[in-house]
Design an enzyme around this catalytic site. Structure first.
Site, PDB file in Angstrom:
ATOM      1  N   GLN A  77      -2.744   2.951   9.782  1.00 46.24           N
ATOM      2  CA  GLN A  77      -1.436   3.026   9.113  1.00 46.24           C
ATOM      3  C   GLN A  77      -0.460   3.907   9.900  1.00 46.24           C
ATOM      4  OE1 GLN A  77      -4.377   3.216   7.595  1.00 46.24           O
ATOM      5  NE2 GLN A  77      -4.326   2.464   5.509  1.00 46.24           N
TER       6      GLN A  77
ATOM      7  N   ARG B  40      -7.741  -1.037  -6.888  1.00 46.10           N
ATOM      8  CA  ARG B  40      -7.988   0.147  -6.043  1.00 46.10           C
ATOM      9  C   ARG B  40      -8.054   1.373  -6.959  1.00 46.10           C
ATOM     10  NH1 ARG B  40      -4.543   1.079  -0.747  1.00 46.10           N
ATOM     11  NH2 ARG B  40      -6.496   2.033  -0.052  1.00 46.10           N
TER      12      ARG B  40
ATOM     13  N   ARG C 239       0.854  -1.194   0.000  1.00 41.49           N
ATOM     14  CA  ARG C 239       0.000   0.000   0.000  1.00 41.49           C
ATOM     15  C   ARG C 239       0.886   1.239   0.000  1.00 41.49           C
ATOM     16  NH1 ARG C 239       1.683   1.979   3.815  1.00 41.49           N
ATOM     17  NH2 ARG C 239       0.478   3.872   3.462  1.00 41.49           N
ATOM     18  N   GLY C 240       0.201   2.406  -0.180  1.00 42.07           N
ATOM     19  CA  GLY C 240       0.948   3.646  -0.357  1.00 42.07           C
ATOM     20  C   GLY C 240       1.083   3.853  -1.860  1.00 42.07           C
TER      21      GLY C 240
ATOM     22  N   ASP D 208      -2.392  10.587  -2.708  1.00 44.09           N
ATOM     23  CA  ASP D 208      -2.708   9.471  -3.614  1.00 44.09           C
ATOM     24  C   ASP D 208      -3.022   9.958  -5.020  1.00 44.09           C
ATOM     25  OD1 ASP D 208      -3.344   8.342  -0.766  1.00 44.09           O
ATOM     26  OD2 ASP D 208      -3.029   6.649  -2.112  1.00 44.09           O
TER      27      ASP D 208
END
Ligand code: MRU
Length: 341
Positions: A191, A89, A49-50, A232
């Site tokens: 997170q 995603r 993720r990220g 993002d």
């Protein structure tokens, strides 16, 4: 700085090995991924993720998959798998950006595996260079003793090395400049607690974890001189999608007169989105709020939940957007456009 090799190829290059981020900070478990379903799930389930790390992962994932195609079906399967991974995603633009780069390489090279191997390596190498430059630019704003609040995780495991939002803090630490980092825990998937405070503490940074709803209090106490967050997807006007809760931090920062900076590589800027309204925001499962990772549910069975994974911070709340090329200031429609000229 100690680096965690969180996305890399196996020795025979047939598998992608990742550090499972859902297991941190308690267990360092590496997963070996080979099938399109496993690779899809790794993104969807946040094992990787990220935004930049998802892009890097997608590049290597397509190289792993490409080795499984026959000559005849090469391009059609490549395009099909790229579209499939892209649907895992929606918000982080780095995913489609990396998949487009890999698809273009596949098309232009006629499916040459050496070219694909080189391209995914270039995506990684570029990210290392971009994060290093972003960290330098961010660090130029800071001085000994400053308190920096961050939200979610934009550290090395969300990128390649240094990270974006916490890159300046890690770089300062390497250079003997002492800062104080404050991490929002970042509900619902924590997170900030699980990943950011772990990365900062491992690096020896003075780190304080707070619940998300404590940010106003620590700001009012004068403990925070800067807010640094990742992103993002940044729209052409500077509106910025980042982990849910970022928008609230920006509003608080405005109230307390604290500069609020967004840090990210230019690969996270999407000039095709005119404003934040064009950014797709991922909705995730209700159980992430109700029960995930708790020994027993923390809400009544069946209660309605709303779980947007990201929010969009209005550009008017952002003091600057720090990319590898420097610090963009308002009006962002001009300063961001100039990055691509
Ligand atoms: O849902 P996540 O954990 O992938 O969300 C990540 C973030 O919001 C980060 O701040 C962003 O991707 C920047 S990472 C350098």
């Amino acid at each position: 700085m100690q680096t965690v090799d969180h996305v890399h190829l196996s020795e025979d290059e047939k598998e992608l090995i990742i550090l499972d981020q859902t297991q941190l900070p308690n267990r360092r478990i590496y997963l070996r991924l080979r099938s399109r379903e496993e690779l899809f799930r790794a993104i969807k389930e946040l094992q990787v993720r990220g935004a930049p790390a998802i892009g890097i992962f997608a590049g290597f994932a397509m190289y792993v998959l490409a080795q499984q195609y026959s000559r005849e079906e090469f391009l059609s399967r490549f395009r099909e798998d790229a579209a499939y991974l892209n649907s895992s995603r929606p918000t982080a633009v780095n995913l489609s950006w990396a998949l487009r780069r890999m698809t273009r390489t596949a098309e232009e090279s006629g499916g040459d595996l050496h070219a694909l191997r080189a391209e995914c390596q270039t995506i990684l190498d570029e990210d290392i260079a971009m994060c290093t430059a972003i960290s330098e630019h961010g660090l130029s704003l800071l001085k000994e003793g400053d308190g920096v609040l961050t939200h979610c995780n934009a550290g090395p495991i969300a990128t390649s090395r240094y990270g974006t939002a916490i890159g300046p803090i890690l770089m300062a630490q390497e250079r003997g400049i002492r800062l104080r980092a404050f991490c929002d825990e970042t509900r619902p998937l924590l997170q900030g607690a699980r990943l950011t405070s772990w990365e900062l503490q491992n690096a020896g940074v003075d780190t304080t974890l707070i619940c998300d709803n404590m940010a106003a209090t620590v700001m009012s106490q004068g403990k925070i001189q800067f807010c640094f967050v990742g992103c993002d997807r940044v729209a052409a006007n500077g509106d910025t999608a980042n982990k849910i809760g970022t928008y609230g931090v920006a509003i608080l920062a405005k109230h307390f007169g604290i500069p609020f900076y967004v840090l990210g590589p230019s690969s996270t800027i999407d000039m095709a989105c005119a404003t934040g309204k064009d950014i797709p925001v991922e909705l995730r499962e209700a159980d992430e709020i109700r029960s995930k990772w708790y020994r027993e549910p923390m809400a009544p069975e069946g209660v309605k939940c709303y779980n947007p994974s990201f929010d969009v911070t209005d550009h008017s709340l952002i003091s600057g957007i720090i990319t590898e090329k420097g610090i963009c200031r308002p009006p962002y429609t001009e300063s961001l456009k100039a990055l691509f000229e």
